[in-house]
Design a protein around this motif. Structure first.
Motif, PDB file in Angstrom:
ATOM      1  N   LYS A   1       0.828  -1.210   0.000  1.00 52.41           N
ATOM      2  CA  LYS A   1       0.000   0.000   0.000  1.00 52.41           C
ATOM      3  C   LYS A   1       0.859   1.256   0.000  1.00 52.41           C
ATOM      4  CE  LYS A   1      -3.962  -2.251   2.171  1.00 52.41           C
ATOM      5  NZ  LYS A   1      -4.801  -2.381   3.385  1.00 52.41           N
TER       6      LYS A   1
ATOM      7  N   GLU B   1       0.792   4.016  -2.892  1.00 54.44           N
ATOM      8  CA  GLU B   1       0.488   5.408  -2.559  1.00 54.44           C
ATOM      9  C   GLU B   1       1.568   6.355  -3.071  1.00 54.44           C
ATOM     10  OE1 GLU B   1      -1.847   8.433  -1.249  1.00 54.44           O
ATOM     11  OE2 GLU B   1      -2.358   6.296  -1.291  1.00 54.44           O
TER      12      GLU B   1
ATOM     13  N   HIS C   1      -9.579  -8.150  -3.163  1.00 60.21           N
ATOM     14  CA  HIS C   1     -10.182  -6.907  -2.671  1.00 60.21           C
ATOM     15  C   HIS C   1     -10.043  -6.761  -1.159  1.00 60.21           C
ATOM     16  CE1 HIS C   1     -12.433  -5.110  -6.089  1.00 60.21           C
ATOM     17  NE2 HIS C   1     -12.378  -6.338  -6.579  1.00 60.21           N
ATOM     18  N   CYS C   2     -10.295  -7.850  -0.412  1.00 59.71           N
ATOM     19  CA  CYS C   2     -10.348  -7.745   1.048  1.00 59.71           C
ATOM     20  C   CYS C   2      -9.019  -7.302   1.638  1.00 59.71           C
ATOM     21  CB  CYS C   2     -10.789  -9.067   1.660  1.00 59.71           C
ATOM     22  SG  CYS C   2      -9.728 -10.475   1.277  1.00 59.71           S
TER      23      CYS C   2
ATOM     24  N   GLY D   1      -8.328  -3.135   0.153  1.00 52.18           N
ATOM     25  CA  GLY D   1      -9.111  -2.011   0.662  1.00 52.18           C
ATOM     26  C   GLY D   1      -9.315  -0.948  -0.403  1.00 52.18           C
ATOM     27  N   LYS D   2      -9.018   0.302  -0.052  1.00 51.09           N
ATOM     28  CA  LYS D   2      -9.256   1.403  -0.992  1.00 51.09           C
ATOM     29  C   LYS D   2      -8.358   1.319  -2.223  1.00 51.09           C
ATOM     30  CE  LYS D   2      -6.044   4.906   0.851  1.00 51.09           C
ATOM     31  NZ  LYS D   2      -5.943   6.290   1.364  1.00 51.09           N
ATOM     32  N   TYR D   3      -7.344   0.473  -2.183  1.00 49.85           N
ATOM     33  CA  TYR D   3      -6.449   0.320  -3.332  1.00 49.85           C
ATOM     34  C   TYR D   3      -6.946  -0.739  -4.317  1.00 49.85           C
ATOM     35  CZ  TYR D   3      -3.380   3.193  -0.512  1.00 49.85           C
ATOM     36  OH  TYR D   3      -2.856   4.229   0.244  1.00 49.85           O
ATOM     37  N   SER D   4      -8.179  -1.213  -4.121  1.00 53.38           N
ATOM     38  CA  SER D   4      -8.749  -2.188  -5.043  1.00 53.38           C
ATOM     39  C   SER D   4      -8.814  -1.644  -6.472  1.00 53.38           C
ATOM     40  CB  SER D   4     -10.149  -2.595  -4.586  1.00 53.38           C
ATOM     41  OG  SER D   4     -10.099  -3.334  -3.387  1.00 53.38           O
ATOM     42  N   LYS D   5      -8.884  -0.331  -6.591  1.00 55.05           N
ATOM     43  CA  LYS D   5      -8.907   0.275  -7.929  1.00 55.05           C
ATOM     44  C   LYS D   5      -7.622   0.007  -8.697  1.00 55.05           C
ATOM     45  CE  LYS D   5      -7.218   4.632  -5.973  1.00 55.05           C
ATOM     46  NZ  LYS D   5      -7.519   6.050  -5.699  1.00 55.05           N
ATOM     47  N   CYS D   6      -6.578  -0.462  -7.992  1.00 53.95           N
ATOM     48  CA  CYS D   6      -5.293  -0.730  -8.629  1.00 53.95           C
ATOM     49  C   CYS D   6      -5.177  -2.155  -9.158  1.00 53.95           C
ATOM     50  CB  CYS D   6      -4.149  -0.476  -7.643  1.00 53.95           C
ATOM     51  SG  CYS D   6      -4.076   1.203  -6.992  1.00 53.95           S
TER      52      CYS D   6
ATOM     53  N   TYR E   1     -17.654  -7.935  -2.444  1.00 53.65           N
ATOM     54  CA  TYR E   1     -16.907  -7.988  -3.698  1.00 53.65           C
ATOM     55  C   TYR E   1     -16.924  -9.390  -4.321  1.00 53.65           C
ATOM     56  CZ  TYR E   1     -15.017  -3.481  -2.223  1.00 53.65           C
ATOM     57  OH  TYR E   1     -14.886  -2.173  -1.836  1.00 53.65           O
TER      58      TYR E   1
ATOM     59  N   VAL F   1     -15.498  -8.462   3.210  1.00 47.78           N
ATOM     60  CA  VAL F   1     -15.860  -7.056   3.387  1.00 47.78           C
ATOM     61  C   VAL F   1     -17.370  -6.980   3.367  1.00 47.78           C
ATOM     62  CG1 VAL F   1     -15.618  -4.720   2.499  1.00 47.78           C
ATOM     63  CG2 VAL F   1     -13.722  -6.342   2.260  1.00 47.78           C
TER      64      VAL F   1
END
Length: 294
Positions: free
Chosen positions: A201, A205, A221-222, A225-230, A270, A293
């Protein structure tokens, strides 16, 4: 854009300690020129892009001729490589003239000590980074892939900064597929995913803040987290793979056979869009790291 992936050679001048291809170089012959050209011809009416991969594609003596043939057929051409042959400027120029569009280069460390240890090839870091610089100087798109392992995962932020400073516009952190050398060396080369995630992460970032496109592979995904878009899986085009055997639809195989979902995954929001980890991972380590999630 859909694509065809052709393993043109299993030979390689690196011997990466986590290489999924393992000992294929000893057990299998490379495809003949006629076989590769036939694949290119027969696929050209269906597939828009070709990925030449291996092994190390640049070790095939006539790879530039094959790239030129693919260009004549109208393909967009990607070269997956360790980058070492591109340390030679003339080779870069000839490959580009033949029609290669995108270069995907493997880099597993931010210095020679780490990278050369993981590739089991002294001098590979110097050649690979010189190759990247040559390709970038010639105006080509270069993306990189870094395989996460016990030796480098704590250094992923440093690797991210190194790649950005090198001029890379897009980089990816990929969790190893535990086959081949990775399976043979699993006890000391494969980390637990929960241990690597803080560093993954941070590495992502860094790229996001510095305006780079950043990707991950084989991390559900689990954990992201918010980096699932990657997640690179969201963008992988429909692919037909010509390996030892032909995989008609790699995307479907990856979801239905290559990867696995755990006993609690159905509880996750997800569930429908997540592929889960490569199935070898939970068979070795279990499912305790993967929390739905809600």
């Amino acid at each position: 854009m859909n694509r065809v992936d052709i393993k043109v050679s299993f030979k390689c001048n690196n011997r990466c300690k986590f290489c999924v291809q393992g000992d294929k170089r000893q057990r299998h012959r490379d495809k003949s020129d006629d076989q590769i050209k036939a694949i290119l011809r027969e696929s050209s009416n269906i597939y828009e892009e070709v990925v030449f991969t291996g092994g190390e594609v640049t070790l095939r003596p006539n790879i530039i001729e094959l790239v030129g043939y693919a260009q004549e057929l109208g393909y967009k051409i990607q070269i997956q490589t360790n980058g070492r042959m591109f340390a030679y400027k003339d080779f870069c120029v000839n490959m580009i003239r033949a029609g290669a569009d995108v270069f995907a280069v493997s880099i597993h460390g931010h210095n020679a000590k780490l990278h050369d240890y993981l590739t089991s090839a002294k001098g590979s870091f110097e050649q690979s980074t010189t190759g990247i610089k040559n390709l970038l100087a010639l105006g080509k798109l270069v993306v990189t892939n870094t395989v996460i392992n016990k030796m480098n995962y704590r250094l992923l932020p440093e690797i991210a900064n190194f790649l950005i400073d090198l001029g890379i516009p897009q980089y990816q952190f990929a969790f190893p597929h535990i086959l081949g050398n990775a399976l043979e060396n699993k006890d000391w080369i494969i980390p637990r995913k929960k241990e690597v995630m803080p560093y993954v992460k941070r590495g992502l970032e860094i790229g996001i803040k510095r305006g780079r496109l950043v990707k991950t592979e084989a991390i559900p995904h689990c954990l992201l987290g918010k980096y699932s878009k990657c997640m690179a899986e969201r963008l992988i085009p429909q692919t037909k793979v010509f390996d030892i055997k032909v995989n008609e639809n790699f995307n479907r195989w990856r979801k239905e056979e290559g990867k696995l979902k755990g006993p609690n995954c159905k509880e996750c929001k997800y569930f429908k869009c997540c592929e889960g980890p490569w199935r070898e991972y939970p068979r070795i380590f279990g499912w305790d790291e993967f929390k739905p999630v809600k």
